[in-house]
Design an enzyme around this catalytic site. Structure first.
Site, PDB file in Angstrom:
ATOM      1  N   HIS A 141       0.819  -1.199   0.000  1.00 57.04           N
ATOM      2  CA  HIS A 141       0.000   0.000   0.000  1.00 57.04           C
ATOM      3  C   HIS A 141       0.864   1.266   0.000  1.00 57.04           C
ATOM      4  CE1 HIS A 141      -3.100   2.770   0.520  1.00 57.04           C
ATOM      5  NE2 HIS A 141      -3.620   2.390   1.661  1.00 57.04           N
ATOM      6  N   CYS A 142       2.188   1.138   0.184  1.00 60.08           N
ATOM      7  CA  CYS A 142       2.992   2.341   0.404  1.00 60.08           C
ATOM      8  C   CYS A 142       3.917   2.700  -0.758  1.00 60.08           C
ATOM      9  CB  CYS A 142       3.830   2.159   1.668  1.00 60.08           C
ATOM     10  SG  CYS A 142       2.812   1.938   3.134  1.00 60.08           S
ATOM     11  N   ILE A 143       4.919   1.858  -0.978  1.00 61.67           N
ATOM     12  CA  ILE A 143       6.006   2.258  -1.882  1.00 61.67           C
ATOM     13  C   ILE A 143       5.535   2.525  -3.322  1.00 61.67           C
ATOM     14  CG2 ILE A 143       8.377   1.717  -2.617  1.00 61.67           C
ATOM     15  CD1 ILE A 143       8.104   1.994   0.373  1.00 61.67           C
TER      16      ILE A 143
END
Ligand SMILES: NC(=O)c1ccc[n+]([C@@H]2O[C@H](COP(=O)([O-])OP(=O)(O)OC[C@H]3O[C@@H](n4cnc5c(N)ncnc54)[C@H](O)[C@@H]3O)[C@@H](O)[C@H]2O)c1
Length: 448
Positions: free
Chosen positions: A285-287
């Protein structure tokens, strides 16, 4: 500061420090639920808010829907007073509210703040003076001040304002980035320093008092924007460095050099180098998402974030590179992709977790199917996979037997439960995108 305000602030800080404060956490997902358990474990009274009734019901009946969180942990929290609800009216009883809702990208690769705005609009009618509201969702610098604060101020019926100076009455607002690394057992959650930026000094002090009860170290910064930017710097740093090794891996393959051997040698340098590893593409969900929050915001300042765009370009192309390597491996066996039986090992975006958001496996499966391959998958964490935001696979987990029936077995996620030696022995062709077969000598392996 008036005497009344000084004593209110002191009283609130005292409540945080003595764990009498009631903590509401909005969004019972991968970030919010572990945080709720952390506060509950430290004897705070915690209420979890979520709009999904199934999650609320599961938690209230002592169950868990996240593999690495055992039902026993939920039950312990329940005995300590934790409960979940979809009723925002309970926000009024909270001393602090922490928002941990999703911040994805929309179809145009732009920030989708609808979960944040939806949450803030829902809680605004119930906020009260002296309450602390903290946003933890990853987002672009300026979100707390430009989006959260106006919605809180305009949405509450009492005309409450956000406290700026120490003398101000009102609600306290701060941003504190979540730094969890799912599946990382090497650092305890409370050992990860907590960065905090308040809209005013009172908000910063309250947030520091609250998080200081949980985390060993709180790192105050001068504003919510500085805290928002800190999280993005951390993730962009990873995204850019992963892109660098992904590019160098492709060069090394052409030059007949093993990139993993090179990284292992380089990381013996005791300063100035941190190891990043190549792979089949970015996931989670982030990088893959967060850097684009910044490139979007940068355009408002007439600025192009070229490192982010270049890294995105390299990383997004990786599943296509994997497809090329599968095609080359099959070609060496005299087979086309079309009609070949391919088993993809691992759906999760990284080892030993049950999260497939933005996973490169999904892209690799779709690319293989587009080329006419007959694709199956195995992943102990996912008995089946249906429809997500960007895919519609409709597949069920295939047992790890009779591997010889597949024309190629592709390791996309290197779960530690897999016996890689046995997999290589039983397969016709293994395409390894994670260096999971390190140390196994076999002409059947294509390492990429
Ligand atoms: N997952 C990670 O490892 C990680 C790490 C660091 C930061 N973050 C950031 O933390 C934030 C949350 O991520 P996550 O992985 O926990 O997401 P998630 O999808 O696992 O959980 C979010 C939860 O919020 C709930 N929700 C959505 N809208 C709501 C609303 N209006 N009211 C109440 N609940 C609502 C959803 O039902 C869901 O349960 C994101 O901004 C993410 O970028 C995630």
């Amino acid at each position: 500061m008036t005497t009344a305000q000084a004593s209110q602030l002191t009283g609130l800080k005292h409540k945080m420090e003595t764990r009498e404060a009631r903590i509401g956490i909005v969004g019972m997902g991968y970030v919010g639920l572990p945080l709720a358990l952390l506060f509950s474990g430290e004897r705070f009274r915690v209420t979890g808010f979520d709009i999904e009734p199934a999650k609320v019901n599961t938690l209230n009946s002592g169950g868990s829907y996240i593999v690495r969180i055992l039902p026993q942990s939920i039950q312990e929290a329940r005995s300590a007073g934790f409960h979940a609800t979809s009723d925002y009216g309970e926000i009024a009883q909270m001393d602090a509210v922490i928002i941990c809702v999703p911040t994805p990208l929309n179809e145009y690769h732009e920030p989708d703040l609808s979960y944040v705005t939806g949450t803030v609009e829902s809680i605004a009618p119930y906020i009260h003076e002296g309450q602390l509201i903290v946003l933890e969702s990853t987002t672009y610098p300026g979100t707390t001040e430009e989006v959260v604060v106006p919605l809180l101020e305009n949405g509450n019926p009492h005309g409450l304002k956000v406290a700026r100076g120490l003398d101000d009455a009102g609600v306290h607002v701060a941003f504190s980035p979540e730094r969890e690394d799912p599946g990382n057992e090497t650092v305890a959650r409370h050992d990860i320093p907590k960065v905090v930026g308040g809209c005013g000094p009172a908000a910063s002090q309250l947030a520091a008092a609250m998080y200081g009860s949980i985390f060993r170290r709180v790192v105050p910064v001068s504003s919510p924007s500085a805290a928002e930017m800190t999280k993005l710097l951390e993730n962009i740093y990873r995204c850019v460095n992963i892109a660098l090794v992904n590019e160098l891996k492709q060069l090394c393959m052409r030059m007949g050099i093993d990139i993993h051997e090179v990284i292992d040698a380089a990381k013996t340098k005791p300063f100035g180098f941190q190891a990043f590893y190549p792979g089949p593409g970015l996931g989670g969900h982030c990088i893959p998402i967060d850097p684009f929050y910044l490139s979007w915001k940068a355009r408002q300042f007439d600025f192009r974030t070229r490192f982010i765009e270049l890294a995105g370009e390299v990383n997004i192309a990786m599943p296509h590179f994997v497809l090329e390597q599968i095609a080359a491996g099959l070609n060496d066996h005299g087979k086309p992709i079309k009609g070949s039986k391919v088993l993809v090992l691992g759906l999760a975006y990284k080892r030993d977790i049950d999260d497939l958001r933005e996973s490169p496996s999904l892209e690799v499966i779709e690319l293989l199917r587009e080329k006419g391959a007959v694709v199956a998958y195995n992943d102990p964490f996912f008995p089946k996979v249906g429809r997500g935001r960007h895919y519609d696979l409709n597949m069920t987990n295939t047992p790890l037997d009779n591997l010889g029936q597949y024309d190629a077995v592709v390791i996309v996620t290197d779960h530690s439960a897999y016996d890689y030696k046995a997999i290589v022995e039983q397969s016709q062709l293994v395409v390894d995108t994670r260096n999971a077969t390190k140390g196994i000598e076999s002409a059947k392996i294509v390492r990429c």
